[in-house]
Design an enzyme around this catalytic site. Structure first.
Site, short mmCIF file in Angstrom:
data_model
loop_
_atom_site.label_atom_id
_atom_site.label_comp_id
_atom_site.label_asym_id
_atom_site.label_seq_id
_atom_site.Cartn_x
_atom_site.Cartn_y
_atom_site.Cartn_z
N SER A 1 0.86 -1.19 0.00
CA SER A 1 0.00 0.00 0.00
C SER A 1 0.89 1.23 0.00
CB SER A 1 -0.89 0.02 1.25
OG SER A 1 -1.57 1.25 1.38
N TYR B 1 -1.25 -1.12 10.53
CA TYR B 1 -1.42 -1.28 9.08
C TYR B 1 -0.19 -0.75 8.34
CZ TYR B 1 -3.76 -1.27 4.53
OH TYR B 1 -4.11 -1.49 3.22
#
Length: 232
Positions: free
Chosen positions: A127, A140
């Protein structure tokens, strides 16, 4: 791509589902893995927790027994848990790291013998959060940054027989997303991304035309991480 076999994790919906559909169109036999059931489609779906070493071993053994080969592994499974860092429980941290990062290592370890036979490829889905953040996303961000580093480490350890690359998506609209005009226009590319954008890149990375590409990270974000944004 006829007869080639791809394993896609997090395949029930979102980006994973898009990757499944693209690889199937390209002729792959696809095995999709998720902790939930996905809609009917082109993949043989398996319910499994890819953060569990025993489940991963069983999954790969099942592919060897059923499909007889494995050419590509796409580690896409991921979860996010938003929480202020001072309130983030270690158990939640561990859950995110296990699902997003440890699972990719477990899959690479278990699938390497099958992939090596086919001179196959691994693609991890990280990401842009590996390099920039919103508040309260520490677990995350750490997991996605770890995926970028794990990718180049695996590329060196498993090459030349197995190529390993990473795709880092930005804002990717999935089914049911409601988007405003300004959501699109803020992107230098002029629009929010789609699962097809990611699926197309993954298909190239696991195909023969990417034979000289390994250990690389590909950012798919419409240019957002290259855009300076300051308050007016």
């Amino acid at each position: 791509m006829k007869d080639r076999v791809a394993l896609v994790t997090g395949a029930a919906r979102g980006i994973g589902r898009g990757i499944v559909e693209r690889l199937a169109r390209d002729g792959f036999r696809v095995v999709g893995v998720d902790v939930e059931d996905g809609p009917p489609g082109p993949a043989r779906m398996v319910r499994a927790d890819v953060g569990d070493p025993a489940a991963v071993a069983d999954l790969v053994a099942g592919i060897e027994a059923t499909e007889g080969r494995l050419d590509a592994v796409i580690s896409n499974a991921g979860i996010m848990r938003r929480c202020p860092p001072e309130e983030l429980a270690p158990t939640v941290w561990d859950q995110v790291i296990r699902t997003n990062l440890t699972a990719a290592f477990l899959l690479a370890r278990a699938s390497a013998p099958l992939l090596r036979r086919q001179e196959g490829a691994i693609v991890t889905i990280a990401s842009t959060r590996a390099r920039q953040s919103e508040p309260d996303t520490e677990a995350y961000a750490a997991s996605k940054g770890g995926l970028v580093a794990l990718t180049h480490a695996l590329a060196i350890s498993l090459g030349p027989a197995i190529r390993v690359n990473c795709v880092s998506p930005g804002w990717i609209a999935t089914a049911g997303a409601e988007l405003r005009p300004e959501d699109h226009t803020q992107h230098p590319a002029g629009r929010v991304g789609t699962v097809e954008d990611v699926g197309g890149l993954v298909a190239w990375l696991v195909g023969p035309e990417a034979g000289f590409v390994t250990g690389a990270e590909f950012v798919v974000d419409g240019g957002m991480t290259r855009k300076m944004i300051y308050a007016e």
